[in-house]
Design a protein around this motif. Structure first.
Motif, short mmCIF file in Angstrom:
data_model
loop_
_atom_site.label_atom_id
_atom_site.label_comp_id
_atom_site.label_asym_id
_atom_site.label_seq_id
_atom_site.Cartn_x
_atom_site.Cartn_y
_atom_site.Cartn_z
N GLY A 2 0.81 -1.22 -0.11
CA GLY A 2 -0.05 -0.08 -0.07
C GLY A 2 0.77 1.33 -0.05
N HIS A 3 2.11 1.10 0.25
CA HIS A 3 3.04 2.31 0.19
C HIS A 3 3.46 2.78 -1.24
N ALA A 4 3.79 3.78 -1.48
CA ALA A 4 4.23 4.33 -2.70
C ALA A 4 5.79 4.27 -2.75
N LEU A 5 6.27 4.01 -3.85
CA LEU A 5 7.57 3.66 -3.95
C LEU A 5 8.42 4.81 -3.47
N ALA A 6 8.07 5.99 -3.56
CA ALA A 6 8.81 7.23 -3.20
C ALA A 6 8.93 7.18 -1.73
N ASP A 7 8.16 6.52 -0.87
CA ASP A 7 8.02 6.49 0.69
C ASP A 7 8.85 5.26 1.27
N PRO B 262 0.52 -6.88 -3.05
CA PRO B 262 0.94 -8.22 -2.77
C PRO B 262 0.98 -8.90 -4.28
N GLY B 263 2.17 -9.63 -4.14
CA GLY B 263 2.50 -10.31 -5.24
C GLY B 263 3.44 -9.44 -6.42
N ASP B 264 3.74 -8.19 -5.97
CA ASP B 264 4.68 -7.45 -6.75
C ASP B 264 6.13 -8.03 -6.51
N GLU B 265 6.75 -8.22 -7.38
CA GLU B 265 8.29 -8.84 -7.49
C GLU B 265 9.34 -7.34 -7.97
N LEU B 266 10.23 -7.12 -7.12
CA LEU B 266 10.89 -6.05 -7.22
C LEU B 266 12.42 -6.54 -7.47
N LEU B 267 13.11 -5.90 -8.57
CA LEU B 267 14.55 -6.07 -8.68
C LEU B 267 15.39 -4.77 -8.28
N VAL B 268 16.14 -4.75 -7.23
CA VAL B 268 16.70 -3.64 -6.91
C VAL B 268 18.29 -3.66 -7.12
#
Length: 218
Positions: A163-168, A197-203
């Motif tokens: 629920g949080h924005a990436l900027a946060d 939920p389910g989002d996959e991130l590459l950092v």
């Protein structure tokens, strides 16, 4: 390193993005022209539409000068044909192929030109490590040539980042979100994008550890 990846689905696109982040020359091909058009401008690689099972097309795509071929389509028959062509006709040094159906795993060996057979369920980073092992480009979770870490993390119902924005999201210094894979498709990470939920991130990070990245999201 010059890498040629067949199959611009979720897996092939993720591999292309990680290898491109390591400053490799990457070409991503797919038989679906609409999929290729969709990815243009969204992934920093050369994109070509065509059938990788066609020797003439593979040559056009760059197989003659490729150091690495990854057959990552959703069809085992196609992946075997692509691997055989890459190894036998174009003498590609390193050939990796995705195994979609475990019952077909016995076919994926040197007789079909496959140096590395990788089950579909293999984590992305492990797949890339296996695929590129002969070229010493990617070590586990570390793109040593580029001097960066590439770390995967998946958002679950219990992740505090839901629920949080990436900027946060408070990322460690020197870290950046390369892509967010949502519903099987990589997306450009906009600052206002809210995680689900389910989002996959590459950092990608120059200094942070895997634990520090996970702590920022989980």
């Amino acid at each position: 390193m010059k890498a040629l990846i067949a199959g611009a689905g979720r897996l092939g696109t993720q591999i292309a993005q990680v290898l491109a982040a390591a400053r490799n020359e990457v070409t991503l091909v797919d038989v679906d022209e609409d999929r290729v058009a969709e990815l243009r401008g969204r992934v920093p690689v050369r994109l070509v539409a065509g059938d990788a099972c066609d020797p003439a097309f593979l040559e056009h795509a760059g197989a003659l000068t490729a150091d690495l071929m990854i057959a990552a389509t959703g069809g085992d028959e196609d992946n075997l044909v692509i691997s055989l062509l890459a190894k036998r006709q174009f003498q590609v040094e390193r050939v990796a192929a995705r195994v979609n159906d475990v019952d077909n795993a016995w076919l994926f060996d040197r007789r079909w030109g496959v140096d590395v057979a990788v089950p579909a369920a293999t984590p992305l980073i492990s797949l890339i490590e296996e695929a590129t092992g002969a070229t010493d480009t990617v070590a586990l979770l570390r793109l040593s040539k580029a001097g960066v870490n590439v770390i995967e993390t998946t958002i679950t119902d219990r992740s505090r980042a839901v629920g949080h924005a990436l900027a946060d999201i408070g990322l460690p210094a020197g870290s950046v979100i390369a892509t967010v894979v949502r519903d099987g498709r990589p997306t450009v990470p906009a600052a206002g994008m809210r995680l689900r939920p389910g989002d996959e991130l590459l950092v990608i990070s120059h200094t942070a550890t895997e634990q520090e990245i996970h702590a920022a999201f989980q």
